[in-house]
Design an enzyme around this catalytic site. Structure first.
Site, PDB file in Angstrom:
ATOM      1  N   HIS A 119     -13.844 -36.002 -34.628  1.00 20.67           N
ATOM      2  CA  HIS A 119     -13.425 -36.400 -35.989  1.00 20.67           C
ATOM      3  C   HIS A 119     -14.595 -36.585 -36.945  1.00 20.67           C
ATOM      4  CE1 HIS A 119      -9.351 -36.691 -34.752  1.00 20.67           C
ATOM      5  NE2 HIS A 119      -9.554 -37.674 -33.915  1.00 20.67           N
ATOM      6  N   ASP A 161      -7.073 -31.915 -27.849  1.00 24.16           N
ATOM      7  CA  ASP A 161      -6.768 -33.310 -28.166  1.00 24.16           C
ATOM      8  C   ASP A 161      -5.519 -33.333 -29.055  1.00 24.16           C
ATOM      9  OD1 ASP A 161      -8.485 -36.136 -28.251  1.00 24.16           O
ATOM     10  OD2 ASP A 161      -7.188 -35.884 -30.004  1.00 24.16           O
ATOM     11  N   HIS A 163      -5.006 -34.981 -31.642  1.00 22.41           N
ATOM     12  CA  HIS A 163      -5.370 -35.085 -33.063  1.00 22.41           C
ATOM     13  C   HIS A 163      -6.181 -33.862 -33.486  1.00 22.41           C
ATOM     14  CE1 HIS A 163      -5.020 -39.288 -31.544  1.00 22.41           C
ATOM     15  NE2 HIS A 163      -4.411 -39.488 -32.693  1.00 22.41           N
ATOM     16  N   ASP A 250      -4.821 -37.172 -24.802  1.00 20.76           N
ATOM     17  CA  ASP A 250      -3.831 -37.967 -25.530  1.00 20.76           C
ATOM     18  C   ASP A 250      -2.591 -37.182 -25.944  1.00 20.76           C
ATOM     19  OD1 ASP A 250      -5.368 -36.573 -27.360  1.00 20.76           O
ATOM     20  OD2 ASP A 250      -5.917 -38.326 -28.564  1.00 20.76           O
TER      21      ASP A 250
HETATM   22 ZN   LIG Z   1      -7.087 -37.776 -30.061  1.00 23.86          ZN
END
Ligand SMILES: [Zn+2]
Length: 348
Positions: A119, A161, A163, A250
């Site tokens: 991120h 992931d 996200h 996740d």
């Molecule tokens: Zn994540």
């Protein structure tokens, strides 16, 4: 053969109180994979490479806050006195893994690191995200630059992931040497709010950014349709010398912070397909990103070790099925991604 890179310094990145991104995540992985693969330590001196991705101002800001004790730098992301060392060694683990793989000593590596990285952009928060999402340095992105400068002509980053890896996308958005592919939960429903289909890269990088935003409750069956219809054919056509995997666990249905519903069967499928690429590609380096259920982290990591060592293993979970209403939406997303990306790639 797969090897592991790890350092106890990762335990010294410690939250001030309760936090999902905590040291026991990697402890549970290390305990589980103990004895399954050789373990190496990270490269220690990484600043030369760190500064090829991150602004010097950002790196010195992080160094400054590390000296201040236990501090939140935004609503999600903390820094503790041990963070700067841990974060540099997280980068160093990826670099070590790349050395091992590019030299041919290993054909795959697993960097079991924290803090995570995908991120964070050049200068911290990426693409207008509200926070850095627990990330300090973009471990995978620094790895990609390192690999390019060590003779890997082209690098693919596969981000599984849950996200979107907004930092990684931002860093390579106009760079055609790095193909970024991400499957993630629909950004309208989860942090960081980016990763839409029409974000395809710009300038020379146009066509080298592939986002597959999946509706909440997407399960194994539909996710694998996206892998088979989009991800594998594009990687195959791109022909990278090295594949870096932003490995977040996740997206598993037992993870508490997202709404994707994968079982370990899909992770196993991803690992098998990547193993099969090794002969043609050169190597794969897995980099731990998110994943907040320690049982999933440890079982998923053992699965990775076994599959990359050509050992089949019983998976104690059924294949998850996407509900019809959600499935119709996933199919429409897949069609949209294919029609957008068909301009750049040969897709069915
Ligand atoms: Zn994540």
């Amino acid at each position: 053969m797969i090897g592991v890179i790890y350092d106890y310094a990762y335990l010294e990145h410690r939250p001030p109180g309760n936090h999902v991104e905590r040291p026991d995540r990697v402890v549970s992985i290390i305990k589980a994979v103990n004895g399954l693969a050789p373990v190496e330590r990270p490269i220690k001196d990484v600043d030369e490479w760190l500064l090829k991705v991150h602004d010097a101002d950002y790196v010195s800001k992080i160094d400054q806050v590390c000296s201040e004790g236990y501090v939140f730098i935004d609503a999600d992301t903390y820094v503790s006195p041990g963070t700067c060392r841990a974060a540099r060694l997280a980068v160093g683990a990826v670099l070590r893994g790349i050395d091992k793989v590019l030299s041919g000593e290993w054909n795959a590596a697993y960097a079991i690191v924290r803090p995570p990285g995908h991120h964070v952009g050049r200068n911290g928060k990426a693409l207008m995200a509200p926070t850095q999402g627990f990330c300090i340095f973009n471990n995978t992105a620094v790895g990609a630059v390192y690999a390019l400068e060590h003779g890997a002509g082209k690098v693919a980053i596969l981000d599984v992931d849950a996200h979107h890896g907004n930092g990684t996308q931002e860093i390579f958005y106009s760079d055609p040497r790095v193909l970024y592919l991400s499957l993630h939960q629909d950004p309208l429903t989860i942090y960081p709010g980016t990763g839409f289909i029409d974000e395809v890269g710009e300038g020379y990088g146009e066509g080298f950014n592939v986002n597959v935003p999946l509706p909440p409750f997407t399960a194994d069956d539909a996710y694998q349709v996206a892998l088979n219809g989009i991800v594998w054919p594009i990687i195959e056509e791109f022909k990278p010398r090295l594949i870096l995997v932003s490995l977040g666990f996740d997206a598993h249905e037992l993870d508490g912070i997202t709404n994707l519903r994968l079982s370990l069967n899909t992770y196993a499928e991803v690992f098998r397909r990547l193993r099969d690429f090794i002969g043609r590609v050169g190597g794969v380096v897995f980099v731990l990103e998110g994943g907040y259920n320690n049982d999933v982290l440890s079982r998923g990591s053992v699965l990775l070790m076994n599959i990359m060592s050509n050992k089949e293993m019983e998976i104690d979970e059924g294949i998850t099925r996407t509900e019809p209403r959600v499935l119709a939406r996933v199919n429409s997303v897949i069609r949209d991604v294919i029609s957008t990306q068909r301009v750049y790639w040969h897709l069915g």
